[in-house]
Each structure stands twice: as structure tokens, then as C-alpha cells.
Enzyme design. Sequence first.
Site, short mmCIF file in Angstrom:
data_model
loop_
_atom_site.label_atom_id
_atom_site.label_comp_id
_atom_site.label_asym_id
_atom_site.label_seq_id
_atom_site.Cartn_x
_atom_site.Cartn_y
_atom_site.Cartn_z
N HIS A 54 0.84 -1.19 -0.05
CA HIS A 54 0.33 -0.13 -0.09
C HIS A 54 0.83 1.33 0.02
O HIS A 54 1.82 1.39 0.76
CB HIS A 54 -0.85 0.00 1.23
CG HIS A 54 -2.05 -0.86 1.42
ND1 HIS A 54 -1.93 -2.39 1.47
CD2 HIS A 54 -3.33 -0.57 1.41
CE1 HIS A 54 -3.15 -2.47 1.43
NE2 HIS A 54 -4.04 -1.72 1.26
N ASN A 77 8.07 -3.75 3.23
CA ASN A 77 6.77 -3.55 3.49
C ASN A 77 6.63 -3.96 4.72
O ASN A 77 5.86 -3.24 5.58
CB ASN A 77 5.78 -4.40 2.42
CG ASN A 77 4.52 -4.15 2.64
OD1 ASN A 77 3.95 -3.25 3.03
ND2 ASN A 77 3.70 -5.39 2.38
#
Length: 281
Positions: free
Chosen positions: A119, A150
Site C-alpha cells: 500500500h 513492506n
Amino acid sequence: MSQKLHVVRFLLLALTLFSGCAEKIVTAPNKPSQDAHLALGNPSRAASAFDNYLLEKRQYALAYNSYRGTANWVSWHLSSAWIGDAPRQDNFRADNTLPANFYKVVSTDYTGSGFDRGHNCPSADRTLSADDNSSTFLMTNMIPQAPNNNQRTWANLENYCRKLVDEGNELYIIMGSYGKGGEGSNGFKETIAEGKVTVPNRIWKVIVVLPVGTDDVNRITPDTRVIAVDTPNFNSVNASWASYRTTVDAIEAKTGYDLLSNVSKAVQDILEARVDEGPTQ
Ligand code: MN
Ligand code: MN
């Protein structure tokens, strides 16, 4: 005591209570609100170009690059007014708000690539409603991100941002990526999905920290905390985001963007040349 005196006393009491309320309304501390994602500017002057296409959603704004299959940058406001109890929706999907002639990345384009669907605007920053959370799972909000970047480095930084919100701040966050080629769990790759998605080489974030208040752009001063980080998209990345702190100027030089462009030039010059040395957890 006469009936008349009772009435006078009652009226006085009522008046006192009312004026107390009125005073409270006037002097109430600033309430967190949902503010404009691009209040600090549009870093790449995104509009309608194939490689710099502006998408303004209620939950965040981004500049999409259809050659890369990712956003150049995503910008969002974060305050406690965006945080609630909505569960993680996990509904990764194509963004059909892109124009017809743009390739729309699908969730399975990342399957087996060795890169996470990372994201930009985090799921946990948009939990007021299921709709808000769902918006973060559009593939226009994703980059192919090395799992260790991440799940460690970036997760730590995202958690720290929400801690700053818990401490009474509101944030303007701009995240982007640039360059070509990173190393995920299946080795080094320049692209995935048969070339339709470019694996970025570097992933950056700029965070402007303000105590909750109003008229945000105009209260950014040379003392405002600005955190800028620029990390390698490699699984060998250090879990500590703090070791990648840099200046906004350095990110501007690498990307060609003008970050914080709605802040006065004099204040930008000071803030953008400074490396943050504040707390990291
Ligand atoms: Mn600058
Ligand atoms: Mn700037």
C-alpha cells in the site's frame, strides 16, 4: 421565599448554565477533522497525462503513471478523524476509475512475483468505514514492494505515524517511488506482469507533523517537524526506517517534483534542507 424570587433564581441559574455552554463552544480545543489531501500541493502538477494522471478520491489523491503501472506519488491527510473500527477489507482489485485507454493492473499481476502488493496509503490509516478501508485496496494504491521493506521498515514507519496521531497530531503524508529494479523474495526484477508493472528501485515518504488545528498550510513554520525517508526496495533493507532519513530537497532532486509547494518558498527552503532527528518510536 416568594414565588417571584424563585422565578428570578431559576432564570439566573438557567442563564449561568447557558452562558457556560456558550463559552465551552467558543473555547473548545480544536477537533480533528478530515482535511484536503493536496493542501500542501500537487508535487508533479499531475493532471491528465498518461504518465502523470491525477486521481482524487475522497480517501487520498494520487498521480498515476500508466507506463509504470503504479502511482508516481500518493498524498493523504491523516488525523484521528480518519480512524475507526472498520475491519481490513483485503479486496485488492483493479481501479476502474482510470480512463479506458489505461491498463488497469489487477491483483493477480503480482502473484508469484516475490513482491508484496504494498500500500501507499495504508489500510490502517482508513478505518472509519468499510468503504474508506476498501478504497486503499485499489491497485492504483499499490507498488511491488520487497516483503522486508513492506512488512518491517515500512510497517514500522506507518505505525509511528499513527502513534503521532494518537499523541494529538495531524499529518500530511506523501509517499512515492522511483527508479527501476528491486529485489523481492524471488530475486531481482525490473518489471512484473510481463512488463506491465515496473518494480521501483526506491520508495520514499515525506511526513509533515502538526498539532491538531485549523488553517494547516499557514501554520507550517521553520519549526514544523518534517520527516523524509528514502529506502531501497530490496529485501536486504534495514528494518529501522530512521537509518534512511534524508532531506525533502534530496527527494525533490531525485524525482523532479516540488514537494510542499503550497508552503511559502522561504519556509520550504528551511524545512526541505533539514534531516529529521526526532524520536522514531
Ligand atoms: Mn525544495
Ligand atoms: Mn518543495
